[in-house]
Scaffold this active site. Structure first.
Site, PDB file in Angstrom:
ATOM      1  N   HIS A 124     -54.909  35.305   6.584  1.00 35.44           N
ATOM      2  CA  HIS A 124     -53.819  34.506   6.292  1.00 35.44           C
ATOM      3  C   HIS A 124     -52.776  34.935   7.121  1.00 35.44           C
ATOM      4  O   HIS A 124     -52.983  35.405   8.538  1.00 35.44           O
ATOM      5  CB  HIS A 124     -53.148  35.339   4.855  1.00 35.44           C
ATOM      6  CG  HIS A 124     -53.125  36.954   5.017  1.00 35.44           C
ATOM      7  ND1 HIS A 124     -52.230  37.494   5.584  1.00 35.44           N
ATOM      8  CD2 HIS A 124     -54.176  38.050   4.435  1.00 35.44           C
ATOM      9  CE1 HIS A 124     -52.485  38.904   5.189  1.00 35.44           C
ATOM     10  NE2 HIS A 124     -53.442  38.991   4.663  1.00 35.44           N
ATOM     11  N   CYS A 140     -57.788  42.179   4.969  1.00 36.50           N
ATOM     12  CA  CYS A 140     -57.899  40.713   5.280  1.00 36.50           C
ATOM     13  C   CYS A 140     -57.627  40.545   6.688  1.00 36.50           C
ATOM     14  O   CYS A 140     -57.354  41.616   7.422  1.00 36.50           O
ATOM     15  CB  CYS A 140     -56.640  40.179   4.547  1.00 36.50           C
ATOM     16  SG  CYS A 140     -57.016  39.907   2.663  1.00 36.50           S
TER      17      CYS A 140
END
EC number: 2.-.-.-
Length: 165
Positions: A124, A140
């Site tokens: 992301h 992440c």
């Protein structure tokens, strides 16, 4: 057709969650499998994902180098700087695929979210560009917004992602 190889401790429910599909859809796609008797190495059909061999792109992530490398037919196209998980919330290693994309997810995820085939993990953007190049995320893979937008526009759902230490 896309196949998942069952890993230790996985259930059909956990596999369905990882790929963001319903358990009933997964069972329907695998009519010969007994949901209560999975074994390590068993191949499970994942409905809705393309055969990865038809996708010329691949993503390699080096956690130690804080780099994401985009490959096309095995050749390096571009190398991006990234942020990865910190010591207590490390980025998982292994082989995954991109299972969906969500533009403008809001908050700390920047302008693009691409889910990996491991629940709660993805690639992301960020609302903190100074974090790129560091081990600061909750697991992440974090990229500059312009980079994750470029990557998302290039790679299709089903693209393989290999994450290495």
């Amino acid at each position: 057709m896309f196949f998942h190889s069952v890993q230790q401790g996985e259930t059909l429910s956990s596999i369905a969650a990882d790929y963001r599909i319903s358990l009933s859809h997964l069972i329907q796609a695998n009519p010969t499998i007994n949901p209560n008797q999975l074994f390590v190495g068993q191949s499970i059909v994942i409905p809705g994902l393309p055969n990865p061999n038809t996708i010329p792109y691949e993503i390699h992530v080096s956690l130690s180098q804080h780099q994401l490398t985009l490959l096309h037919n095995g050749s390096v196209v571009k190398i991006y700087p990234i942020a990865v998980g910190k010591m207590l919330t490390q980025t998982p290693t292994g082989n995954f695929v991109i299972v969906n994309k969500a533009p403008n997810p809001g908050g700390p995820f920047g302008t693009m979210w691409m889910s990996l085939s491991k629940l709660h993990y993805g690639i992301h953007g960020t609302n903190d560009p100074s974090s790129i190049g560091k081990s600061v995320s909750h697991g992440c893979i974090r990229m500059h917004n312009k980079d994750v937008e470029e990557l998302a526009a290039t790679v299709p759902i089903g693209t393989r992602v290999r994450i290495e230490p």
